[in-house]
Design a protein around this motif. Structure first.
Motif, PDB file in Angstrom:
ATOM      1  N   ALA A 153      46.105  12.302  -3.097  1.00 43.33           N
ATOM      2  CA  ALA A 153      47.083  12.844  -2.140  1.00 43.33           C
ATOM      3  C   ALA A 153      47.486  14.235  -2.612  1.00 43.33           C
ATOM      4  N   ALA A 154      48.092  14.988  -1.723  1.00 43.73           N
ATOM      5  CA  ALA A 154      48.505  16.338  -2.120  1.00 43.73           C
ATOM      6  C   ALA A 154      49.867  16.662  -1.530  1.00 43.73           C
ATOM      7  N   LYS A 155      50.641  17.355  -2.328  1.00 46.11           N
ATOM      8  CA  LYS A 155      51.997  17.708  -1.896  1.00 46.11           C
ATOM      9  C   LYS A 155      52.166  19.224  -2.008  1.00 46.11           C
ATOM     10  N   ASP A 156      52.627  19.838  -0.905  1.00 51.67           N
ATOM     11  CA  ASP A 156      52.812  21.299  -0.878  1.00 51.67           C
ATOM     12  C   ASP A 156      54.255  21.658  -1.246  1.00 51.67           C
ATOM     13  N   GLY A 157      54.508  22.962  -1.213  1.00 51.55           N
ATOM     14  CA  GLY A 157      55.879  23.435  -1.430  1.00 51.55           C
ATOM     15  C   GLY A 157      56.321  23.316  -2.874  1.00 51.55           C
ATOM     16  N   ILE A 158      55.368  23.435  -3.783  1.00 49.84           N
ATOM     17  CA  ILE A 158      55.693  23.271  -5.206  1.00 49.84           C
ATOM     18  C   ILE A 158      55.926  24.647  -5.850  1.00 49.84           C
ATOM     19  N   ALA A 214      51.241  11.492   0.501  1.00 48.93           N
ATOM     20  CA  ALA A 214      50.553  10.632   1.484  1.00 48.93           C
ATOM     21  C   ALA A 214      51.559  10.279   2.585  1.00 48.93           C
ATOM     22  N   LYS A 215      51.429  10.974   3.720  1.00 52.11           N
ATOM     23  CA  LYS A 215      52.467  10.912   4.755  1.00 52.11           C
ATOM     24  C   LYS A 215      52.632   9.526   5.359  1.00 52.11           C
ATOM     25  N   ILE A 216      51.631   8.684   5.179  1.00 48.73           N
ATOM     26  CA  ILE A 216      51.696   7.364   5.817  1.00 48.73           C
ATOM     27  C   ILE A 216      52.921   6.562   5.366  1.00 48.73           C
ATOM     28  N   LEU A 217      53.442   6.850   4.200  1.00 45.79           N
ATOM     29  CA  LEU A 217      54.628   6.137   3.714  1.00 45.79           C
ATOM     30  C   LEU A 217      55.704   7.118   3.275  1.00 45.79           C
ATOM     31  N   PRO A 251      43.583  12.035   5.581  1.00 45.79           N
ATOM     32  CA  PRO A 251      42.682  12.161   6.735  1.00 45.79           C
ATOM     33  C   PRO A 251      42.980  13.383   7.602  1.00 45.79           C
ATOM     34  N   ARG A 252      44.123  14.025   7.363  1.00 46.31           N
ATOM     35  CA  ARG A 252      44.418  15.240   8.134  1.00 46.31           C
ATOM     36  C   ARG A 252      43.579  16.417   7.646  1.00 46.31           C
ATOM     37  N   PHE A 253      43.076  16.318   6.435  1.00 42.79           N
ATOM     38  CA  PHE A 253      42.344  17.453   5.857  1.00 42.79           C
ATOM     39  C   PHE A 253      40.914  17.134   5.451  1.00 42.79           C
ATOM     40  N   VAL A 254      40.597  15.849   5.361  1.00 44.18           N
ATOM     41  CA  VAL A 254      39.304  15.456   4.806  1.00 44.18           C
ATOM     42  C   VAL A 254      38.627  14.468   5.750  1.00 44.18           C
TER      43      VAL A 254
END
Ligand code: ADP
Ligand code: ASP
Ligand code: MG
Length: 445
Positions: A299-304, A253-256, A228-231
């Motif tokens: 979900a998406a994860k950066d820093g890869i 998914a930052k919620i968890l 929800p931070r981006f979409v």
């Protein structure tokens, strides 16, 4: 017994602390795990950074600002003069200790001691608030029972033994308050479960006491089907399995916190996600049950970092991948995605700590290219690889340069590696395609 964890926003203002009080004050015994008040851990990280840089002046200014915000919280939260005095003394002591660290040599231990203060402050103030409101609560210091081992894993035996003892010693209390995030390491020094770790504390405690349920109370009405931070127009998912939640949390998914479901999964203890500001919303229930078919969430994860290892010697040569994997194993660096061709293997890591050494060793057996600034977009859902809608995914993604795809590793996951600057576009496109109505789809594509 239930374990309820309240995150930073939930304890971030007097108004929200009042919501928390109302939620927990229902006459049943429970363990309440609290995060630091929102913004505090970030501020403490910044203070630690200024101390590391030996920027004394700015460290002192930041400490002063944070200290004043806590004095204001005390004024707003409490009206009992004894409790106010006690809280002021506690807060003053915390900030005096921080000031004493300015100018000292910076170490990981100093960092850990600094960031631990957020949860110590929030739980102290909240327990005083409950006392003022006539609620019979006991403040149990997490450092008396929460410990990690040499591998940074929770020391379950120690935790259970000590927590059982402490709960018994405080059996007259209705509510047990404790700090999320913080723990001791094997040497007995203050440590933590990494950023966002209060969720993990709650599930570790839940497993230790064999709780009926672990509840994660936060600032949103459950696990949403996209970030929800981006979409826009993301919606909460009512039911999700442990494996689906774990995969989404791992992939951003930052919620968890990524490890939250691990301690409770084998014990079959449900995890419920709830919104502190909207307690009547259903939220999300995480159990073993798998619901629905097809794509459930993204979900998406950066820093890869993507590493391409190319060698003519791979052609029809067995044992090449073994050599590659051994190098990653030697440097304790885990691989997230992997794809192979006849002469090359591409894989991703998210921890660049030993990247240079890994590349140096790989270069002895192959040519190596490293791309950074990448993101993994992870699609999760029951049997998604067989779902009739899934092939259309590639149509949606035709404008997005996809660097790698992982499809079929399990039936329930598809991962895409893209440049981080394509993340927003990719998540939004997928949202339109996967979750919005057929009609909207027709307009969008
Ligand atoms: P807390 O301080 O309560 O632990 P967090 O900020 O760690 O809260 O986690 C909640 C936030 O996670 C939400 O406000 C939302 O912005 C973000 N988030 C990212 N992905 C998701 C998702 N799939 N579902 C719900 N929230 C998500
Ligand atoms: N306060 C810690 C953090 O901000 C832990 C947590 O909130 O879960 O990372
Ligand atoms: Mg969190």
């Amino acid at each position: 017994m239930l374990v309820l964890k309240f995150g930073g926003t939930s304890v971030g203002s007097v108004e929200n602390m009042t919501h928390v009080k109302n939620i927990i004050n229902d006459g049943t015994k429970k363990v309440v795990v609290l995060s630091a008040m929102s913004g505090t851990t970030n501020a403490l990280v910044e203070i630690s950074e200024q101390i590391r840089l030996n920027e004394k002046e700015s460290a002192l200014i930041l400490i002063q600002q944070l200290a004043s915000s806590y004095q204001i919280t005390i004024e707003q939260l409490l009206n009992d003069s004894v409790l106010i005095k006690e809280s002021q003394e506690y807060v003053n002591n915390v900030f005096t200790n921080l000031i004493e660290l300015v100018g000292s040599e910076h170490t990981t231990l100093i960092y850990n001691q600094i960031v631990a203060q957020g949860e110590l402050l929030s739980t102290f103030l909240f327990s005083r608030f409950l006392k003022q409101e006539g609620i019979n609560a006991a403040l149990l210091p997490a450092l008396d029972f929460m410990r990690i081992d040499n591998n940074d894993e929770p020391d379950s035996f120690y935790i259970k033994q000590n927590l059982d003892r402490i709960l018994n010693e405080n059996s007259e209390a209705d509510i047990y308050i404790t700090q999320g995030f913080i723990c001791l390491d094997v040497q007995g020094n203050v440590s933590n479960l990494q950023r966002g770790g209060s969720d993990y504390t709650a599930s570790i405690v839940g497993a230790a006491i064999e709780a009926d349920e672990v509840q994660i109370w936060t600032d949103i009405d459950g696990f949403h089907n996209n970030d929800p931070r981006f979409v826009e127009n993301t919606t909460a998912i009512s039911n999700i399995s442990f494996d689906e939640a774990a995969e989404l949390a791992y992939f951003g998914a930052k919620i968890l916190h990524p490890q939250t479901v691990i301690p409770v999964k084998d014990l079959n203890i449900p995890v419920r996600l709830k919104n502190t500001m909207s307690p009547d919303s259903y939220g999300t229930l995480i159990t073993h049950h798998v619901h629905g078919e097809g794509i459930k969430a993204i979900a998406a994860k950066d820093g890869i970092y993507a590493i391409k290892i190319k060698s003519a010697r791979m052609l029809q040569a067995h044992g090449f991948l073994k050599k590659v994997f051994e190098i990653f194993e030697k440097y304790e660096t885990s691989i997230d995605m992997i794809t192979t061709s006849e002469i090359a293997v591409s894989l991703t890591i998210d921890n660049p700590l030993h990247l240079d050494a890994i590349v140096e060793e790989l270069e002895k057996i192959a040519s190596v290219d490293v791309d950074q600034g990448m993101s993994i977009v992870c699609l999760v859902g029951n049997n998604i690889i067989y779902h009739e809608d899934t092939p259309h995914l590639f149509q949606v993604l035709q404008d997005v340069p996809v660097r790698m795809i992982s499809y079929g590793g399990s039936n329930n996951n598809i991962s895409l590696l893209i440049n981080t600057d394509q993340k927003l576009n990719t998540l939004q496109k997928l949202q339109g395609y996967v979750f919005e109505s057929q009609q909207e789809k027709a307009v969008a594509y």
